[in-house]
Scaffold this motif. Sequence first.
Motif, PDB file in Angstrom:
ATOM      1  N   HIS A 260       0.842  -1.200   0.000  1.00 58.59           N
ATOM      2  CA  HIS A 260       0.000   0.000   0.000  1.00 58.59           C
ATOM      3  C   HIS A 260       0.875   1.247   0.000  1.00 58.59           C
ATOM      4  O   HIS A 260       2.004   1.228   0.502  1.00 58.59           O
ATOM      5  CB  HIS A 260      -0.913   0.012   1.232  1.00 58.59           C
ATOM      6  N   PRO A 261       0.357   2.351  -0.564  1.00 57.57           N
ATOM      7  CA  PRO A 261       1.095   3.602  -0.502  1.00 57.57           C
ATOM      8  C   PRO A 261       1.451   3.949   0.943  1.00 57.57           C
ATOM      9  O   PRO A 261       0.671   3.729   1.853  1.00 57.57           O
ATOM     10  CB  PRO A 261       0.114   4.624  -1.101  1.00 57.57           C
ATOM     11  N   ALA A 262       2.653   4.461   1.131  1.00 57.06           N
ATOM     12  CA  ALA A 262       3.221   4.844   2.435  1.00 57.06           C
ATOM     13  C   ALA A 262       3.850   3.669   3.174  1.00 57.06           C
ATOM     14  O   ALA A 262       4.465   3.862   4.227  1.00 57.06           O
ATOM     15  CB  ALA A 262       2.205   5.537   3.329  1.00 57.06           C
ATOM     16  N   ASP A 263       3.727   2.440   2.656  1.00 53.06           N
ATOM     17  CA  ASP A 263       4.476   1.327   3.236  1.00 53.06           C
ATOM     18  C   ASP A 263       5.975   1.618   3.118  1.00 53.06           C
ATOM     19  O   ASP A 263       6.457   2.081   2.073  1.00 53.06           O
ATOM     20  CB  ASP A 263       4.183   0.012   2.496  1.00 53.06           C
ATOM     21  N   ARG A 264       6.718   1.294   4.176  1.00 47.79           N
ATOM     22  CA  ARG A 264       8.172   1.420   4.144  1.00 47.79           C
ATOM     23  C   ARG A 264       8.769   0.024   3.988  1.00 47.79           C
ATOM     24  O   ARG A 264       8.583  -0.817   4.867  1.00 47.79           O
ATOM     25  CB  ARG A 264       8.692   2.093   5.405  1.00 47.79           C
ATOM     26  N   ILE A 265       9.442  -0.213   2.896  1.00 48.02           N
ATOM     27  CA  ILE A 265      10.033  -1.530   2.647  1.00 48.02           C
ATOM     28  C   ILE A 265      11.370  -1.604   3.380  1.00 48.02           C
ATOM     29  O   ILE A 265      12.308  -0.852   3.078  1.00 48.02           O
ATOM     30  CB  ILE A 265      10.229  -1.777   1.142  1.00 48.02           C
ATOM     31  N   THR A 266      11.475  -2.505   4.343  1.00 45.67           N
ATOM     32  CA  THR A 266      12.698  -2.632   5.126  1.00 45.67           C
ATOM     33  C   THR A 266      13.542  -3.832   4.714  1.00 45.67           C
ATOM     34  O   THR A 266      14.751  -3.857   4.943  1.00 45.67           O
ATOM     35  CB  THR A 266      12.363  -2.735   6.625  1.00 45.67           C
ATOM     36  N   ALA A 267      12.901  -4.865   4.122  1.00 45.41           N
ATOM     37  CA  ALA A 267      13.657  -6.048   3.683  1.00 45.41           C
ATOM     38  C   ALA A 267      12.921  -6.725   2.547  1.00 45.41           C
ATOM     39  O   ALA A 267      11.687  -6.650   2.451  1.00 45.41           O
ATOM     40  CB  ALA A 267      13.850  -7.029   4.838  1.00 45.41           C
ATOM     41  N   ILE A 268      13.677  -7.375   1.666  1.00 44.37           N
ATOM     42  CA  ILE A 268      13.081  -8.124   0.569  1.00 44.37           C
ATOM     43  C   ILE A 268      13.978  -9.336   0.275  1.00 44.37           C
ATOM     44  O   ILE A 268      15.209  -9.226   0.303  1.00 44.37           O
ATOM     45  CB  ILE A 268      12.911  -7.233  -0.694  1.00 44.37           C
TER      46      ILE A 268
ATOM     47  N   GLY B 293      14.722 -11.630   2.150  1.00 49.19           N
ATOM     48  CA  GLY B 293      15.576 -11.916   3.294  1.00 49.19           C
ATOM     49  C   GLY B 293      16.718 -10.954   3.514  1.00 49.19           C
ATOM     50  O   GLY B 293      17.528 -11.146   4.432  1.00 49.19           O
ATOM     51  N   LYS B 294      16.819  -9.871   2.705  1.00 47.99           N
ATOM     52  CA  LYS B 294      17.904  -8.907   2.857  1.00 47.99           C
ATOM     53  C   LYS B 294      17.348  -7.519   3.166  1.00 47.99           C
ATOM     54  O   LYS B 294      16.355  -7.090   2.575  1.00 47.99           O
ATOM     55  CB  LYS B 294      18.744  -8.838   1.578  1.00 47.99           C
ATOM     56  N   GLU B 295      18.000  -6.824   4.101  1.00 44.60           N
ATOM     57  CA  GLU B 295      17.595  -5.452   4.398  1.00 44.60           C
ATOM     58  C   GLU B 295      17.902  -4.556   3.200  1.00 44.60           C
ATOM     59  O   GLU B 295      18.921  -4.743   2.518  1.00 44.60           O
ATOM     60  CB  GLU B 295      18.325  -4.940   5.637  1.00 44.60           C
ATOM     61  N   VAL B 296      17.014  -3.587   2.952  1.00 45.47           N
ATOM     62  CA  VAL B 296      17.197  -2.664   1.835  1.00 45.47           C
ATOM     63  C   VAL B 296      16.996  -1.238   2.316  1.00 45.47           C
ATOM     64  O   VAL B 296      16.258  -0.980   3.278  1.00 45.47           O
ATOM     65  CB  VAL B 296      16.219  -2.970   0.676  1.00 45.47           C
TER      66      VAL B 296
ATOM     67  N   PRO C  40       9.179 -14.095 -13.464  1.00 47.91           N
ATOM     68  CA  PRO C  40       7.733 -13.922 -13.279  1.00 47.91           C
ATOM     69  C   PRO C  40       7.096 -15.228 -12.796  1.00 47.91           C
ATOM     70  O   PRO C  40       7.429 -16.308 -13.260  1.00 47.91           O
ATOM     71  CB  PRO C  40       7.250 -13.552 -14.687  1.00 47.91           C
ATOM     72  N   GLY C  41       6.178 -15.103 -11.827  1.00 46.38           N
ATOM     73  CA  GLY C  41       5.506 -16.266 -11.275  1.00 46.38           C
ATOM     74  C   GLY C  41       6.122 -16.753  -9.982  1.00 46.38           C
ATOM     75  O   GLY C  41       5.465 -17.450  -9.191  1.00 46.38           O
ATOM     76  N   GLU C  42       7.387 -16.397  -9.733  1.00 44.17           N
ATOM     77  CA  GLU C  42       8.009 -16.750  -8.455  1.00 44.17           C
ATOM     78  C   GLU C  42       7.462 -15.844  -7.355  1.00 44.17           C
ATOM     79  O   GLU C  42       7.009 -14.724  -7.610  1.00 44.17           O
ATOM     80  CB  GLU C  42       9.526 -16.586  -8.533  1.00 44.17           C
ATOM     81  N   SER C  43       7.551 -16.328  -6.134  1.00 44.27           N
ATOM     82  CA  SER C  43       7.118 -15.531  -4.984  1.00 44.27           C
ATOM     83  C   SER C  43       8.327 -14.878  -4.321  1.00 44.27           C
ATOM     84  O   SER C  43       9.446 -15.401  -4.376  1.00 44.27           O
ATOM     85  CB  SER C  43       6.386 -16.407  -3.962  1.00 44.27           C
ATOM     86  N   ILE C  44       8.081 -13.737  -3.700  1.00 38.17           N
ATOM     87  CA  ILE C  44       9.153 -13.030  -3.005  1.00 38.17           C
ATOM     88  C   ILE C  44       8.618 -12.518  -1.673  1.00 38.17           C
ATOM     89  O   ILE C  44       7.471 -12.048  -1.582  1.00 38.17           O
ATOM     90  CB  ILE C  44       9.709 -11.874  -3.870  1.00 38.17           C
ATOM     91  N   GLU C  45       9.437 -12.647  -0.627  1.00 36.17           N
ATOM     92  CA  GLU C  45       9.048 -12.195   0.710  1.00 36.17           C
ATOM     93  C   GLU C  45       9.444 -10.731   0.889  1.00 36.17           C
ATOM     94  O   GLU C  45      10.570 -10.332   0.554  1.00 36.17           O
ATOM     95  CB  GLU C  45       9.738 -13.046   1.781  1.00 36.17           C
ATOM     96  N   ILE C  46       8.502  -9.953   1.414  1.00 35.97           N
ATOM     97  CA  ILE C  46       8.749  -8.525   1.611  1.00 35.97           C
ATOM     98  C   ILE C  46       8.340  -8.144   3.037  1.00 35.97           C
ATOM     99  O   ILE C  46       7.241  -8.492   3.486  1.00 35.97           O
ATOM    100  CB  ILE C  46       7.952  -7.665   0.604  1.00 35.97           C
ATOM    101  N   THR C  47       9.220  -7.419   3.725  1.00 35.64           N
ATOM    102  CA  THR C  47       8.891  -6.888   5.048  1.00 35.64           C
ATOM    103  C   THR C  47       8.690  -5.384   4.926  1.00 35.64           C
ATOM    104  O   THR C  47       9.557  -4.677   4.391  1.00 35.64           O
ATOM    105  CB  THR C  47      10.017  -7.169   6.061  1.00 35.64           C
ATOM    106  N   VAL C  48       7.537  -4.935   5.393  1.00 38.45           N
ATOM    107  CA  VAL C  48       7.241  -3.507   5.342  1.00 38.45           C
ATOM    108  C   VAL C  48       6.855  -3.010   6.727  1.00 38.45           C
ATOM    109  O   VAL C  48       6.403  -3.782   7.581  1.00 38.45           O
ATOM    110  CB  VAL C  48       6.098  -3.194   4.343  1.00 38.45           C
ATOM    111  N   GLU C  49       7.052  -1.724   6.913  1.00 37.30           N
ATOM    112  CA  GLU C  49       6.583  -1.060   8.133  1.00 37.30           C
ATOM    113  C   GLU C  49       5.341  -0.274   7.768  1.00 37.30           C
ATOM    114  O   GLU C  49       5.384   0.596   6.897  1.00 37.30           O
ATOM    115  CB  GLU C  49       7.669  -0.143   8.692  1.00 37.30           C
ATOM    116  N   ARG C  50       4.228  -0.618   8.405  1.00 33.41           N
ATOM    117  CA  ARG C  50       2.945   0.026   8.110  1.00 33.41           C
ATOM    118  C   ARG C  50       2.300   0.423   9.428  1.00 33.41           C
ATOM    119  O   ARG C  50       2.134  -0.406  10.321  1.00 33.41           O
ATOM    120  CB  ARG C  50       2.045  -0.939   7.334  1.00 33.41           C
TER     121      ARG C  50
END
Length: 356
Positions: A168-176, A178-181, A196-206
Amino acid sequence: MSKALDANNRRWSTLVWGSIPVVLLAGALTVDHIPGTDVRLTVPYAAEGPGPTFDTLGEVDGEPVVDIQGADTEDTGGHLNMTTVSVRTNMTLGQALGRWIATDDTIVPVEQILPPDLGEDEVREFNQQAFVASEASATVAAMHYLDRPTTVVVHDVVEGAASAGILHPADRITAIAGKEVSTPSEVQDAVRAKTPGESIEITVERDNEPHHETVELGENPHEAGQAMLGILMTSEPAGGVTVNYNLNDIGGPSAGMMFSLAVIDKLTPGALTGGTFVAGTGTIDDDGEVGPIGGITHKIRGAEEAGAELFLAPAGNCDAVKRVHTDHMTVAKVDNLPEAVAAMEDFAAGRDVPTC
């Protein structure tokens, strides 16, 4: 009737009747529409000239031009002026000729200022959006120069994209993955390492809380086989630091470098200018690279008229810079923020600076 009187009458007649087209033309030069109609008499040209300059270290309407919150700021000195170009449109023939004859303005086809497929309001909105984007890049470039942390923010989610309804807009992406960004490019690299079609884990601060999301990646419609999240990202300072720019009536991206330098100056001890009057222009990207801009000859003139001693010009504008003569101002060429800082230090110390 004597020959002399007849000659005088003929002369008077010539003067009277001969003046009528001139009078009518003079009227046509100043009237912007045919009286009683909606038919406009303006010409399809615009005039560009020097605009006002603004000290990014100063105030406007009682507010700091560059306002930093959430971090200790330092005293500054001298001037760091951003420069502008004044643009006049909807001119009558007389007004256009007057500016061409009596000023150093550049007369250009109005399409160079107002694209034919956009109205004035749309161009104003576009320029304002470019200005806002430039502000964000200026802040991030300054943070990177100062080795201060930044965070990745979701600006928007493309409708129907893989991330729709998940990020969502305003989400802060802190890791993707498994790596901090901390930069958008790191997020892009992680995504493009997938298919395309693979899944990816994303950590956000909301809402100040961590959320762990999984997105099945889509495919870039413009690049077969390239995975994409379908989001627009920006960067912001981390740790609660915010930077606001209080020049709401200025448009376009060309103030970026000067904004970055002002942020750097306010967050480091001593006067970045060495107490001198510095002006300049140039776009900036997140990595601190300085890009060329339009109207630089007018900006140089405006800066010298304002009293600037040193002007920082993008190296990409050197061809135009070479055509401008300055009497009391040095024009330095810069490709990036470190070069801009070095040019100011060298100038203040009396050393030579790189020029075009």
